[in-house]
Structures are given as structure tokens and as C-alpha cells.
Design a protein around this motif. Structure first.
Motif, PDB file in Angstrom:
ATOM      1  N   ALA A 145       0.832  -1.217   0.000  1.00 18.51           N
ATOM      2  CA  ALA A 145       0.000   0.000   0.000  1.00 18.51           C
ATOM      3  C   ALA A 145       0.856   1.253   0.000  1.00 18.51           C
ATOM      4  O   ALA A 145       0.413   2.312   0.459  1.00 18.51           O
ATOM      5  N   ALA A 146       2.072   1.161  -0.548  1.00 23.13           N
ATOM      6  CA  ALA A 146       3.040   2.254  -0.425  1.00 23.13           C
ATOM      7  C   ALA A 146       2.539   3.555  -1.046  1.00 23.13           C
ATOM      8  O   ALA A 146       2.666   4.628  -0.451  1.00 23.13           O
ATOM      9  N   VAL A 147       1.958   3.487  -2.237  1.00 22.60           N
ATOM     10  CA  VAL A 147       1.505   4.710  -2.909  1.00 22.60           C
ATOM     11  C   VAL A 147       0.344   5.347  -2.159  1.00 22.60           C
ATOM     12  O   VAL A 147       0.305   6.563  -1.968  1.00 22.60           O
ATOM     13  N   ALA A 148      -0.599   4.531  -1.713  1.00 23.87           N
ATOM     14  CA  ALA A 148      -1.742   5.071  -0.972  1.00 23.87           C
ATOM     15  C   ALA A 148      -1.297   5.706   0.340  1.00 23.87           C
ATOM     16  O   ALA A 148      -1.758   6.791   0.706  1.00 23.87           O
TER      17      ALA A 148
ATOM     18  N   ASP B  21       0.537   8.992  -0.338  1.00 32.03           N
ATOM     19  CA  ASP B  21      -0.405  10.062  -0.666  1.00 32.03           C
ATOM     20  C   ASP B  21      -1.060  10.611   0.599  1.00 32.03           C
ATOM     21  O   ASP B  21      -1.186  11.829   0.770  1.00 32.03           O
ATOM     22  N   LEU B  22      -1.457   9.727   1.498  1.00 33.29           N
ATOM     23  CA  LEU B  22      -2.097  10.161   2.736  1.00 33.29           C
ATOM     24  C   LEU B  22      -1.132  10.964   3.604  1.00 33.29           C
ATOM     25  O   LEU B  22      -1.493  12.012   4.151  1.00 33.29           O
ATOM     26  N   VAL B  23       0.114  10.494   3.721  1.00 31.29           N
ATOM     27  CA  VAL B  23       1.114  11.215   4.515  1.00 31.29           C
ATOM     28  C   VAL B  23       1.395  12.587   3.903  1.00 31.29           C
ATOM     29  O   VAL B  23       1.512  13.590   4.619  1.00 31.29           O
ATOM     30  N   LEU B  24       1.488  12.638   2.587  1.00 30.14           N
ATOM     31  CA  LEU B  24       1.736  13.911   1.907  1.00 30.14           C
ATOM     32  C   LEU B  24       0.619  14.909   2.180  1.00 30.14           C
ATOM     33  O   LEU B  24       0.871  16.082   2.484  1.00 30.14           O
ATOM     34  N   VAL B  25      -0.619  14.461   2.088  1.00 31.22           N
ATOM     35  CA  VAL B  25      -1.763  15.344   2.310  1.00 31.22           C
ATOM     36  C   VAL B  25      -1.791  15.854   3.752  1.00 31.22           C
ATOM     37  O   VAL B  25      -1.963  17.056   4.004  1.00 31.22           O
ATOM     38  N   VAL B  26      -1.600  14.941   4.703  1.00 33.81           N
ATOM     39  CA  VAL B  26      -1.628  15.332   6.115  1.00 33.81           C
ATOM     40  C   VAL B  26      -0.503  16.320   6.422  1.00 33.81           C
ATOM     41  O   VAL B  26      -0.725  17.352   7.081  1.00 33.81           O
TER      42      VAL B  26
ATOM     43  N   GLY C  63      -8.364  19.971  -1.148  1.00 36.43           N
ATOM     44  CA  GLY C  63      -7.441  20.867  -1.818  1.00 36.43           C
ATOM     45  C   GLY C  63      -6.506  20.086  -2.723  1.00 36.43           C
ATOM     46  O   GLY C  63      -6.432  18.852  -2.650  1.00 36.43           O
ATOM     47  N   PRO C  64      -5.747  20.776  -3.569  1.00 32.50           N
ATOM     48  CA  PRO C  64      -4.823  20.112  -4.506  1.00 32.50           C
ATOM     49  C   PRO C  64      -3.524  19.713  -3.828  1.00 32.50           C
ATOM     50  O   PRO C  64      -2.433  20.173  -4.183  1.00 32.50           O
ATOM     51  N   ASP C  65      -3.619  18.843  -2.833  1.00 32.38           N
ATOM     52  CA  ASP C  65      -2.459  18.444  -2.045  1.00 32.38           C
ATOM     53  C   ASP C  65      -1.960  17.046  -2.386  1.00 32.38           C
ATOM     54  O   ASP C  65      -0.959  16.606  -1.824  1.00 32.38           O
ATOM     55  N   HIS C  66      -2.657  16.336  -3.240  1.00 30.59           N
ATOM     56  CA  HIS C  66      -2.379  14.911  -3.448  1.00 30.59           C
ATOM     57  C   HIS C  66      -1.222  14.697  -4.433  1.00 30.59           C
ATOM     58  O   HIS C  66      -0.743  15.631  -5.079  1.00 30.59           O
ATOM     59  N   LEU C  67      -0.793  13.452  -4.517  1.00 33.75           N
ATOM     60  CA  LEU C  67       0.302  13.100  -5.415  1.00 33.75           C
ATOM     61  C   LEU C  67       0.020  13.503  -6.856  1.00 33.75           C
ATOM     62  O   LEU C  67       0.874  14.100  -7.514  1.00 33.75           O
TER      63      LEU C  67
ATOM     64  N   ALA D 245       9.461   6.047  -1.021  1.00 36.49           N
ATOM     65  CA  ALA D 245       8.227   6.771  -0.721  1.00 36.49           C
ATOM     66  C   ALA D 245       8.512   8.035   0.076  1.00 36.49           C
ATOM     67  O   ALA D 245       7.922   9.100  -0.166  1.00 36.49           O
ATOM     68  N   LEU D 246       9.443   7.955   1.029  1.00 34.34           N
ATOM     69  CA  LEU D 246       9.786   9.123   1.843  1.00 34.34           C
ATOM     70  C   LEU D 246      10.415  10.219   0.997  1.00 34.34           C
ATOM     71  O   LEU D 246      10.084  11.408   1.153  1.00 34.34           O
ATOM     72  N   ILE D 247      11.294   9.841   0.091  1.00 32.67           N
ATOM     73  CA  ILE D 247      11.926  10.838  -0.780  1.00 32.67           C
ATOM     74  C   ILE D 247      10.882  11.527  -1.653  1.00 32.67           C
ATOM     75  O   ILE D 247      10.897  12.753  -1.823  1.00 32.67           O
ATOM     76  N   VAL D 248       9.966  10.745  -2.208  1.00 32.59           N
ATOM     77  CA  VAL D 248       8.915  11.329  -3.048  1.00 32.59           C
ATOM     78  C   VAL D 248       8.069  12.314  -2.251  1.00 32.59           C
ATOM     79  O   VAL D 248       7.763  13.428  -2.720  1.00 32.59           O
ATOM     80  N   VAL D 249       7.703  11.931  -1.035  1.00 35.42           N
ATOM     81  CA  VAL D 249       6.882  12.813  -0.203  1.00 35.42           C
ATOM     82  C   VAL D 249       7.633  14.104   0.114  1.00 35.42           C
ATOM     83  O   VAL D 249       7.074  15.205   0.005  1.00 35.42           O
ATOM     84  N   LEU D 250       8.904  13.999   0.477  1.00 36.71           N
ATOM     85  CA  LEU D 250       9.673  15.192   0.834  1.00 36.71           C
ATOM     86  C   LEU D 250       9.882  16.120  -0.359  1.00 36.71           C
ATOM     87  O   LEU D 250       9.818  17.342  -0.220  1.00 36.71           O
ATOM     88  N   VAL D 251      10.132  15.530  -1.527  1.00 41.70           N
ATOM     89  CA  VAL D 251      10.340  16.357  -2.725  1.00 41.70           C
ATOM     90  C   VAL D 251       9.050  17.059  -3.125  1.00 41.70           C
ATOM     91  O   VAL D 251       9.026  18.272  -3.383  1.00 41.70           O
ATOM     92  N   LEU D 252       7.945  16.306  -3.172  1.00 43.13           N
ATOM     93  CA  LEU D 252       6.680  16.911  -3.591  1.00 43.13           C
ATOM     94  C   LEU D 252       6.128  17.856  -2.543  1.00 43.13           C
ATOM     95  O   LEU D 252       5.344  18.754  -2.869  1.00 43.13           O
TER      96      LEU D 252
END
Length: 340
Positions: A230-233, A236-241, A255-259, A308-315
């Protein structure tokens, strides 16, 4: 094997037909996605997925051709209850606390406590709720949640088959086929959306099935496999929060916060965004399956977590709203008027 193929084919065709039939009634009744500003998109696609999955799997159970067993049967019943909660969200905007409470009760009903124990069971309930919410979070772009759901269902189904959990494997193959049938109407540009009903139903079945498959295995390794599938899901949730907390915004405010939103602002086309995210989900699921089968060590999950962590931090560094850019454009316009 032959029944599995026949059941999957039936679920695919039934979901596709139901999604097409439910589109017009949803539009006439005003059951549309209010987040989409360009055009109204009906929200009853999830009803088609839930009905197709339940009818095909239930028919196999009733006829005795393919017995699901007690645990997959309980999972399907609990998932149907969660789908009804999701339908209430689509129709009447059910409060989030009631939705979470109902999902937690349904999750508590399907966890095999005799295998997991009390502490492990509590963790399993928490994961099922988290996985369900995370999967719903993916339903922010046309066909994204359904496409990721197909990949995840197939991967978890392979793990179930390896554990000789044939009933669960059949249920997951039927779910994957129903989601694929929905995509005939739900891919971009979507003619119908999955909605809370379908995203919660799919997320609950996937998270619950993964828990059943990993029950009895080593807890740390199980946590890694569950995350990889469930890495992508989850990302996405961590990024939004994180984005909404840093911006001081309410967590439940859209809002436009998602991946997908942030990848679009990087210049990717909608099809490219979906390909990247579905490919990422497939890579995570593949690692999870190989770790479960013993073909990879448990440490391989760390690569998925790190990616996943790198993607979240970059985005996360990308602006979550076009407002600042619009404001600067307005300021430049005012300066032109004044200088002119």
C-alpha cells in the motif's frame, strides 16, 4: 482455475454494465462529485464495483462451486457494510467520525484474534482503518484508485494463493476484475467516479485481505509487507496530512495536495501521472509479494519506504495551492496599471 477465470470475467462484465447503467440515474438525482469544477461526474461507480464483487463471489458460495470460507465471507460482509457507509457519504455527506467508527467496528469483526493476539489484533484493526482511508485518498484523479486497486488485489491474491487460501484468492481476483470493469467507464475522462462507496469498499477488502494473509507471520516482517503493498496510498495520505498541517489548514478540507495534483504541476500529463503512480504501486506490491514468498529479504521493504519518503519530501516542497502565483499575477497587473 476455470471457475476463477469465469468468475473474474463475469465480475468484469457486470461491473462495466452496472457502471454504465448507473451513470444516468446518478446524474438525474444529482449524486455527483462536487470537487470537480469542469463537469459533473456521477458518484455511483463504487456501487457497481461492490455489487459485482458481492454477487459473483456470493453466487460461488451459494452454489457451492467455490466456497470462500468463514474469513473471506466475513471480510466480504464487513466490506459491504463499509460500502454502505461510503454510499451514505456520497449521498448525505456522513460525518467523518461516524465513518471512521463504523470502519473500525467492521475491521474489528474480521481480524483473526486467535492468531494475532490482542495486541497484534489491535494493530491489525488500526492498519485496516488506515489502509481503507488511504485508498480512499487515492480517489482524487480519474481511474487512479481503481487502477492501483487492480494491481494491489492481484498481488495480495498471489500471496493468498501461496498460503493456500483459495477462497480469499478468488475474492481478490473478483475484486480486481470488478475494478477493471469499472475502469471501462472510469478512466480519464471519467464518465462515472468510484466515489466513497467504491474506494472504501475496495480499500477495506484489500487491507483486510492483506491482514488475513500475513496473520501468524513475524510482526515486523508483516508490517513491512503490508506497507509495501500500500506504499503509494500511504505516501499520498502522509503527503496530504503533512501539507495541510504545515499550511495550518484543516485536515478534512479538500485541496490540490495529493500526489497526482503535484505531479501535474511538474508538467506531467494526466495519463503520465496515472502511469507513474500505478507503476510505483506495482513496484511496491511486487516487493511485498517477493518478501512474502521468501524470494527477497525483509530489508527490501526499506527501499520501498525510502523511495516513498523521498517522493513525499520532494513533492512537499511544491506549493499546495496556486493562490500565491495568482496573487503575484494580480500585483503585477496593478503595477502595470499604475505605471501606465
Amino acid at each position: 482455475m476455470l471457475y476463477g477465470i469465469a468468475a473474474a470475467s463475469a465480475a468484469l462484465l457486470l461491473a462495466a454494465c452496472l457502471a454504465a447503467l448507473l451513470r444516468v440515474p446518478a446524474l438525474r438525482c444529482g449524486v455527483v462529485d462536487r470537487r470537480r469544477r469542469t463537469r459533473p461526474v456521477p458518484l455511483l461507480g463504487g456501487v457497481a464495483v461492490a455489487l459485482a464483487t458481492g454477487l459473483v463471489a456470493g453466487l460461488g458460495e451459494l452454489t457451492g462451486v467455490a466456497r470462500m470460507g468463514s474469513e473471506p465471507g466475513a471480510l466480504l460482509l464487513a466490506g459491504s457494510a463499509v460500502a454502505l457507509l461510503g454510499l451514505a457519504v456520497d449521498l448525505w455527506r456522513l460525518r467523518t467520525r461516524f465513518l471512521l467508527a463504523g470502519t473500525a467496528v467492521a475491521a474489528a469483526w474480521v481480524v483473526p484474534y486467535e492468531v494475532t493476539g490482542a495486541v497484534g489484533g489491535a494493530g491489525a484493526v488500526l492498519w485496516i482503518v488506515l489502509g481503507t482511508v488511504a485508498f480512499r485518498s487515492l480517489d482524487h484523479a480519474d481511474g487512479l484508485a481503481a487502477a492501483v486497486g487492480v494491481v494491489t488485489a492481484l498481488g495480495v491474491g498471489v500471496c493468498a494463493a501461496a498460503e493456500v487460501m483459495d477462497g480469499l484468492a478468488v475474492l481478490l481476483s473478483v475484486l480486481a476484475a470488478a475494478l477493471a470493469g469499472f475502469l471501462m467507464q472510469g478512466r480519464r475522462p471519467a464518465r462515472i467516479a468510484l466515489g466513497a462507496c467504491g474506494s472504501l469498499f475496495g480499500g477495506f477488502l484489500l487491507a483486510g485481505a492483506a491482514v488475513l494473509v500475513r496473520a501468524g507471520h513475524e510482526p515486523a516482517g508483516s508490517a513491512g509487507v503490508l506497507f509495501a503493498c500500500a506504499a503509494v496510498a500511504v505516501a499520498d495520505l502522509v503527503l496530504v496530512v503533512a501539507a495541510r498541517r504545515l499550511a495550518g489548514r484543516a485536515l478534512l478540507r479538500g485541496g490540490p495536495d495529493h500526489l497526482a495534483h503535484r505531479l501535474r504541476r511538474l508538467g506531467l500529463a494526466p495519463r503520465g501521472v496515472r502511469a507513474v503512480l500505478v507503476g510505483g504501486a506495482g513496484a511496491g506490491v511486487l516487493v511485498g509479494v517477493l518478501v512474502h514468498l521468501g524470494s527477497l529479504g525483509a530489508s527490501a521493504v526499506l527501499w520501498v519506504a525510502g523511495g516513498a519518503l523521498i517522493v513525499v519530501l520532494v513533492l512537499l516542497r511544491l506549493t499546495s495551492s496556486p493562490a500565491p502565483r495568482m496573487a503575484s499575477a494580480q500585483v503585477r497587473g496593478q503595477l502595470r496599471v499604475r505605471n501606465g
